[in-house]
Design a protein around this motif. Structure first.
Motif, mmCIF file in Angstrom:
data_model
loop_
_atom_site.group_PDB
_atom_site.id
_atom_site.type_symbol
_atom_site.label_atom_id
_atom_site.label_comp_id
_atom_site.label_asym_id
_atom_site.label_seq_id
_atom_site.Cartn_x
_atom_site.Cartn_y
_atom_site.Cartn_z
ATOM 1 N N UNK A 73 3.499 4.976 2.927
ATOM 2 C CA UNK A 73 2.908 3.670 3.194
ATOM 3 C C UNK A 73 2.948 3.380 4.683
ATOM 4 N N UNK A 74 2.002 2.606 5.160
ATOM 5 C CA UNK A 74 1.952 2.239 6.578
ATOM 6 C C UNK A 74 1.628 0.751 6.682
ATOM 7 N N UNK A 75 2.439 0.031 7.469
ATOM 8 C CA UNK A 75 2.140 -1.361 7.804
ATOM 9 C C UNK A 75 2.385 -1.537 9.298
ATOM 10 N N UNK A 119 8.360 7.340 0.591
ATOM 11 C CA UNK A 119 8.934 7.137 -0.732
ATOM 12 C C UNK A 119 9.140 8.492 -1.415
ATOM 13 N N UNK A 120 10.369 8.735 -1.864
ATOM 14 C CA UNK A 120 10.703 9.974 -2.562
ATOM 15 C C UNK A 120 11.023 9.629 -4.017
ATOM 16 N N UNK A 121 10.461 10.393 -4.950
ATOM 17 C CA UNK A 121 10.719 10.149 -6.370
ATOM 18 C C UNK A 121 12.221 10.188 -6.661
ATOM 19 N N UNK A 122 12.636 9.468 -7.707
ATOM 20 C CA UNK A 122 14.059 9.329 -8.037
ATOM 21 C C UNK A 122 14.340 9.791 -9.465
ATOM 22 N N UNK A 161 0.834 -1.194 0.000
ATOM 23 C CA UNK A 161 0.000 0.000 0.000
ATOM 24 C C UNK A 161 0.876 1.254 0.000
ATOM 25 N N UNK A 162 0.581 2.174 -0.893
ATOM 26 C CA UNK A 162 1.294 3.452 -0.939
ATOM 27 C C UNK A 162 0.342 4.511 -1.481
ATOM 28 N N UNK A 163 0.299 5.643 -0.823
ATOM 29 C CA UNK A 163 -0.604 6.705 -1.273
ATOM 30 C C UNK A 163 0.128 8.047 -1.276
ATOM 31 N N UNK A 164 -0.223 8.871 -2.249
ATOM 32 C CA UNK A 164 0.301 10.230 -2.300
ATOM 33 C C UNK A 164 -0.796 11.181 -1.852
ATOM 34 N N UNK A 178 10.923 4.292 -9.840
ATOM 35 C CA UNK A 178 12.069 4.210 -8.934
ATOM 36 C C UNK A 178 11.896 5.211 -7.805
ATOM 37 N N UNK A 179 12.429 4.865 -6.646
ATOM 38 C CA UNK A 179 12.268 5.752 -5.491
ATOM 39 C C UNK A 179 13.467 5.664 -4.567
ATOM 40 N N UNK A 180 13.554 6.668 -3.737
ATOM 41 C CA UNK A 180 14.455 6.681 -2.592
ATOM 42 C C UNK A 180 13.536 6.488 -1.400
ATOM 43 N N UNK A 181 13.640 5.359 -0.685
ATOM 44 C CA UNK A 181 12.618 5.015 0.300
ATOM 45 C C UNK A 181 13.203 4.837 1.697
#
Length: 331
Positions: free
Chosen positions: A39-41, A52-55, A22-25, A105-108
């Motif tokens: 995202x939260x778990x 998550x940061x865009x790459x 799950x990931x939401x903006x 792709x992301x920097x997470x």
């Protein structure tokens, strides 16, 4: 023309895979450059928050034609009649943007919080993510409202006390808040629209605090691993600054006049206004060139490659960004 030749991202087994999670903006309705997602778990008593940061560094490499364009306009510029993006729209609004349903792709960051809200542990990795939900701030606030029963409501509600605890820690360490509404002006043909955006809605508070956290953790990671980056610093004010959560124009100006300007530096120093010993900015790499440069330094460290920027080159970036920011404030 170069942007049109850039291929779309394809799954990379070397990156940590969050594509099935799950990931939401959460952004303004008209946002096209989506820099971040959340995202939260849950893991036992711990709440695991993923930022998550865009790459865009994956698509735009140092000194290539796209990078030269970004260096010349190192900030996306928002004007009433148009938006001048830092990167060509194919990159900033499409290939690198964390669009819902698309693998990116992301920097997470994965940050673990104990049941009492305290930060227990965190990790950072080059990753890939597929945003499952794109929300506006208004939609997120509706999901946070009492009685709301959306599938994202539990995740959003879990973030409220966590970010409140983070904010409380910063303020206790000497940080302060000066809130005022943001005004967005759009001009289309002969129609002028002025929109007043309140600064303190629940979802805006959550997103703001999580981005501060990601930027702070980046600064800590860079210092820990001797990665040359650009820090954002603010010297202590000469007078005591009082936080203002309710906007009063006169009181706001009086407090702002006490502040020292924030500045960019290649040396780690405190950011007094945020109440942090270390701070940088990496959370908007599609819209801020300095963030993109820092991403490249981090990527080089992760891949075991030489850093693309020397201290001298970082100072040149600082000078360019400072100069352009000053010019933009006069527009």
């Amino acid at each position: 023309a170069d942007a049109e030749q850039v291929p779309a991202y394809k799954a990379d087994a070397r990156r940590r895979d969050f594509s099935d999670s799950l990931a939401f903006s959460i952004d303004d309705e008209d946002t096209r450059e989506v820099d971040d997602a959340i995202g939260v778990v849950w893991d036992g008593d711990e709440t695991v928050v993923r930022i998550h940061i865009a790459d865009p560094a994956f698509f735009v490499h140092k000194d290539d034609p796209l990078d030269q364009v970004a260096a010349d306009r190192p900030l996306t510029l928002y004007l009433p009649t148009t938006t001048v993006t830092m990167l060509p729209e194919r990159i900033g609004c499409e290939l690198a943007s964390l669009q819902a349903g698309e693998l990116r792709p992301s920097l997470s960051f994965e940050v673990r919080f104990a049941a009492d809200g305290k930060l227990a542990d965190w990790s950072f990795a080059a990753a890939q993510v597929r945003v499952t939900h794109r929300l506006t701030y208004d939609e997120a606030d509706e999901m946070l409202a009492p009685g709301a029963d959306h599938e994202l409501s539990p995740a959003l509600r879990a973030l409220v006390p966590i970010t409140a605890h983070l904010r409380k820690q910063r303020l206790a360490a000497g940080g302060f808040e000066l809130s005022r509404p943001e005004l967005k002006v759009h001009v289309t043909d002969d129609e002028i629209e002025v929109k007043r955006i309140p600064p303190n809605t629940p979802s805006r508070g959550v997103v703001s605090e999580l981005m501060v956290l990601a930027n702070r953790l980046t600064a800590e990671y860079a210092l820990r691993h001797d990665i040359p980056i650009i820090y954002r610093v603010q010297d202590p004010p000469a007078q005591v600054v009082h936080s203002l959560t309710e906007y009063d124009p006169v009181a706001f100006i009086n407090e702002v006049r006490k502040l020292k300007r924030t500045r960019l530096s290649t040396h780690p120093q405190a950011h007094t206004g945020l109440g942090l010993e270390l701070y940088t900015q990496v959370s908007s790499p599609i819209r801020r060139y300095a963030d993109l440069v820092i991403q490249r330094q981090l990527a080089a460290h992760v891949d075991g490659e030489p850093f693309p920027y020397s201290q001298e080159e970082l100072l040149e970036v600082v000078s360019t960004v400072d100069s352009t920011s000053y010019q933009n404030r006069g527009l």
